[in-house]
Every structure is written in C-alpha cells, then in structure tokens.
Write a protein that holds these residues in place. Structure first.
Motif, short mmCIF file in Angstrom:
data_model
loop_
_atom_site.label_atom_id
_atom_site.label_comp_id
_atom_site.label_asym_id
_atom_site.label_seq_id
_atom_site.Cartn_x
_atom_site.Cartn_y
_atom_site.Cartn_z
N GLU A 95 0.91 -1.20 0.06
CA GLU A 95 0.06 0.03 0.09
C GLU A 95 1.00 1.28 -0.04
O GLU A 95 1.46 1.50 1.00
CB GLU A 95 -1.08 -0.07 1.08
N TYR A 96 0.85 2.00 -1.10
CA TYR A 96 1.81 3.11 -1.43
C TYR A 96 1.13 4.32 -1.30
O TYR A 96 0.20 4.33 -2.16
CB TYR A 96 2.72 3.04 -2.71
N HIS A 97 1.43 5.38 -0.36
CA HIS A 97 0.84 6.69 -0.41
C HIS A 97 2.30 7.72 -0.62
O HIS A 97 3.24 7.20 -0.11
CB HIS A 97 0.36 6.95 0.99
N ARG A 98 1.82 8.66 -1.31
CA ARG A 98 2.81 9.66 -1.70
C ARG A 98 3.22 10.37 -0.12
O ARG A 98 2.11 10.66 0.50
CB ARG A 98 2.45 10.69 -2.56
N PRO A 99 4.48 10.67 0.00
CA PRO A 99 4.80 11.17 1.34
C PRO A 99 4.49 12.77 1.18
O PRO A 99 4.33 13.44 0.36
CB PRO A 99 6.34 11.21 1.41
N TYR A 100 4.33 13.00 2.48
CA TYR A 100 4.08 14.71 2.96
C TYR A 100 5.71 14.98 3.09
O TYR A 100 6.46 14.18 3.69
CB TYR A 100 3.48 14.81 4.15
N VAL A 101 6.00 16.09 2.54
CA VAL A 101 7.51 16.60 2.67
C VAL A 101 7.46 17.82 2.97
O VAL A 101 6.74 18.90 2.36
CB VAL A 101 8.11 16.19 1.42
N ALA A 102 8.37 18.33 3.88
CA ALA A 102 8.58 19.84 4.28
C ALA A 102 10.29 19.93 4.08
O ALA A 102 11.19 19.20 4.29
CB ALA A 102 8.22 19.84 5.62
N GLU A 132 12.34 16.59 5.32
CA GLU A 132 11.64 15.76 6.21
C GLU A 132 10.25 14.91 5.45
O GLU A 132 9.80 15.89 4.87
CB GLU A 132 10.98 16.19 7.40
N ALA A 133 10.43 13.79 5.32
CA ALA A 133 9.33 13.22 4.60
C ALA A 133 8.69 12.18 5.60
O ALA A 133 9.29 11.50 6.60
CB ALA A 133 9.82 12.38 3.47
N SER A 134 7.11 11.97 5.39
CA SER A 134 6.46 11.15 6.23
C SER A 134 5.49 10.52 5.48
O SER A 134 4.41 11.28 4.55
CB SER A 134 5.83 11.89 7.48
N ARG A 135 5.11 9.25 5.55
CA ARG A 135 4.32 8.60 4.65
C ARG A 135 3.25 7.71 5.29
O ARG A 135 3.52 6.91 6.29
CB ARG A 135 5.03 7.76 3.63
N GLU A 136 2.13 7.75 4.94
CA GLU A 136 0.78 7.06 5.47
C GLU A 136 1.24 5.65 5.29
O GLU A 136 1.34 5.41 4.29
CB GLU A 136 -0.45 7.31 5.18
#
Length: 175
Positions: A41-48, A132-136
C-alpha cells in the motif's frame, strides 16, 4: 541654486548599493529524490523543506508538499506527522501558504529553486537545508544538508541521502 548630493546617489556611485542586489541575485537550488518503494500500500509522502541555523532553529519554511485538495482542509490534519518540522515551524504556520504549499510528489527527482529575494531575511552564515518526509502506512525520515549563505563563489553541490523515505538531497548555492 546649490544641490546637495543625496545618500542614495552617493551609495550608488560608490558601489554600496550593489551588495543587497548581489544577495538578491543569488539562488538556492534543491533537488529532492523520492524513491520508488515496492510496498503493498503506497501513499505519496508529505514532505517539508526548511532552513535551520547552526542552533537548529527553523529560520524559514521553503516548501511543504501535502494533500492540499482534501475537502475541509483535511490534509492539514496530517502535517503534524512531519514531527521535526511541525515542532519547529509547522504548528505556527497557516496552511495552505502561498508560495510554500504544494501537492505531494510522485517518486522521482524534484527540483526547486529559491531566489535570493525569497531568502532575504537570512543573515550571512552557515545553515542546513532540512528535508523531512512522512508517509501514511510508511516511515518518516529527515535529511540535513549544510550550506553557506550568501554564496560568495560557485561551490560544489552539497548532498546527503536518506535510507528509506528519501533518496538523494542535493543543495546548490549560486552567487
């Protein structure tokens, strides 16, 4: 009638006005690689992307890539999953922010460039560009790349790489 020379005319003639113009001509180019992951299950990451000073205090948020199109601004709810950015700059930010907010990015290399005018508030010194990257249903990762601002001469690009959620992050400061 005698005309007194104005300060701006003196500054322009003596070259004093050229320093701010040179800083505004500088730019910071950033390349961020989002790796293609083979997961169920791939979700695009949120990135700051933001800049920190030597004390690791956030100086400026440059970009936040997240799901800006969810109804009722639901994408804002998950910004806090980018924990370091959230603690240092995110919780006081109003999102979406013009020129900062953008949609999540697909796997691949993404290039963004920030002008000297966009970085005008930075005092000369040593900084770090932080990504910083965070992925569901995934992980979270932070990469720091040091750089000097404003650049005095063309320099080699600085880079660092993540291990899972981020690939290579390359920073090039140009005078």
């Amino acid at each position: 009638m005698r005309v007194k020379p104005s300060w701006t005319l003196f500054a322009a003639a003596s070259g004093l006005a050229a320093a701010p113009a040179a800083a505004n001509a500088a730019e910071l180019s950033v390349s961020v690689e989002i790796p293609r992951l083979s997961v169920a299950e791939y979700h695009r990451p949120y990135v700051a992307l933001w800049i920190e000073n030597a004390d690791q205090a956030a100086m400026k948020t440059l970009a936040v890539w997240y799901d800006v199109k969810l109804k009722n601004n639901e994408g804002n709810t998950w910004l806090k999953d980018m924990r370091q950015w959230w603690r240092k700059a995110g919780r006081t930010a109003t999102m979406p922010a013009d020129g900062v907010s953008g949609p999540t990015k697909a796997p691949g290399k993404h290039q963004v460039t920030f002008s000297g005018a966009q970085l005008a508030g930075l005092a000369p010194g040593q900084y770090a560009l932080v990504v910083e990257a965070s992925r569901e249903v995934g992980g979270r990762e932070v990469v720091r790349v040091p750089f000097a601002w404003p650049p005095k001469a063309p320099a080699r690009p600085a880079q660092a790489a993540g291990a899972t959620e981020l690939g290579a992050v390359v920073v090039t400061a140009k005078p």
